[in-house]
Design an enzyme around this catalytic site. Structure first.
Site, PDB file in Angstrom:
ATOM      1  N   ALA A 157      21.682  23.521 -38.598  1.00 58.29           N
ATOM      2  CA  ALA A 157      22.074  23.630 -40.013  1.00 58.29           C
ATOM      3  C   ALA A 157      22.862  24.941 -40.178  1.00 58.29           C
ATOM      4  CB  ALA A 157      20.859  23.579 -40.927  1.00 58.29           C
ATOM      5  N   HIS A 209      25.202  32.244 -39.072  1.00 53.93           N
ATOM      6  CA  HIS A 209      25.202  31.906 -37.640  1.00 53.93           C
ATOM      7  C   HIS A 209      26.596  32.125 -37.055  1.00 53.93           C
ATOM      8  CE1 HIS A 209      21.941  29.150 -39.206  1.00 53.93           C
ATOM      9  NE2 HIS A 209      21.306  29.766 -38.245  1.00 53.93           N
ATOM     10  N   GLU A 244      19.755  39.810 -38.936  1.00 52.50           N
ATOM     11  CA  GLU A 244      18.798  40.764 -39.516  1.00 52.50           C
ATOM     12  C   GLU A 244      18.090  40.235 -40.757  1.00 52.50           C
ATOM     13  OE1 GLU A 244      21.118  44.368 -39.831  1.00 52.50           O
ATOM     14  OE2 GLU A 244      20.181  45.170 -38.010  1.00 52.50           O
TER      15      GLU A 244
END
Ligand code: PAF
Length: 283
Positions: free
Chosen positions: A32, A37, A148
């Site tokens: 997803a 990403h 993070e």
């Protein structure tokens, strides 16, 4: 870009990559994929000869069956995005491929994994360590990239890498946000447009609390963020902790540590969707 689903195929693809030389970057994901990403993959592609992206919704890190069942799965779109980003190999295995036998290994890195997410999601970090250690053994990457947003996850993975002496360089990457400030998350797709608007208050309140923290105590800042968010219809703070950014233990005073971070988990909307975020106060 090669898409493989078995460890054997992965090993074959990696052997070909190793022959050419160059470093291998790994971006572990549960799919997803979003711009967060993409930022990890872009960095890995820029820093390594080849980038492996794993796409695997790891059942052992979910302590809530509904959460696992509802987790978005979009492999086709993920592969299209990864191809456009220059990834070399996508590893998208089945659960049986990764866990031919139940994984009975126990990972425990107190006090880093016993606070915040660790305290509220029993077994979660054990499952994260199970899958990440397996991926490290399978891929043997030179570098591994983590966002993070999952601040505590990076600390736990670092503890595991140190304890097991795994020869990999961990590369934490900054949170990517929508223009509204909302931290990108695969779970955002589960929010209605109205709920998404409501969720924007999480980052907004965190950002505003940085200025507030300059002339208020840790306890006052903690209360200000929690109370403001809980007063908003559709939001419920599970926890907001202001911690030492290295040990992840709560601080009572701003002078207690050089690096201080506020970590928050909020339930948003009808379903509800569990959202996490964090903000740096000092350091
Ligand atoms: O952060 C995630 O998406 C997951 O926890 C990870 C690191 C891919 C392990 O399943």
């Amino acid at each position: 870009m090669l898409v493989v689903s078995t460890v054997k195929e992965l090993e074959k693809a990696l052997a070909a990559v190793r022959e050419k030389g160059g470093k291998i970057g790994l971006v572990p994901t549960m799919g997803a994929l979003h711009e967060g990403h993409a930022s990890l993959v872009r960095r890995s592609v820029a820093e390594n000869g080849a980038t492996v992206v794993s796409v695997f919704v790891n059942p052992t890190q979910f302590n809530d069956k509904n959460d696992l069942a509802n987790y978005p799965r979009t492999l086709e779109a993920d592969c299209a995005l990864l191809d456009s980003l220059g990834a070399s190999i996508v590893f998208a295995p089945t659960v049986e491929e990764v866990y031919p036998e139940p994984d009975t290994r126990q990972f425990s890195y107190p006090p880093i994994d016993t606070v915040m997410e660790g305290a509220r999601r029993p077994g979660h970090f054990n499952g994260v360590c199970q899958i990440v250690s397996k991926l490290f053994y399978m891929v043997k990457p030179d570098r591994a990239y983590f966002g993070e947003k999952d601040f505590q996850q990076i600390a736990v993975v670092r503890a595991m890498v140190n304890a097991l002496q795994i020869p990999v360089e961990l590369c934490p990457c900054p949170i990517v946000r929508e223009e509204s400030g909302l931290a990108l998350s695969s779970r955002n797709t589960l929010l209605t447009p109205e709920e998404k608007q409501t969720a924007v208050n999480i980052s907004k309140t965190l950002f505003e609390s940085v200025k507030f923290s300059s002339n208020h105590s840790v306890a006052e800042t903690q209360a200000e963020v929690t109370d403001r968010l809980n007063a908003i219809d559709g939001l419920e703070v599970e926890y907001f902790e202001i911690v030492d950014g290295i040990t992840l233990q709560p601080v009572a005073d701003w002078t207690e540590a050089p690096y201080i971070v506020g970590c928050i988990t909020v339930y948003c909307g009808q379903r509800p969707v569990r959202l996490i975020d964090n903000i740096k106060y000092r350091g």
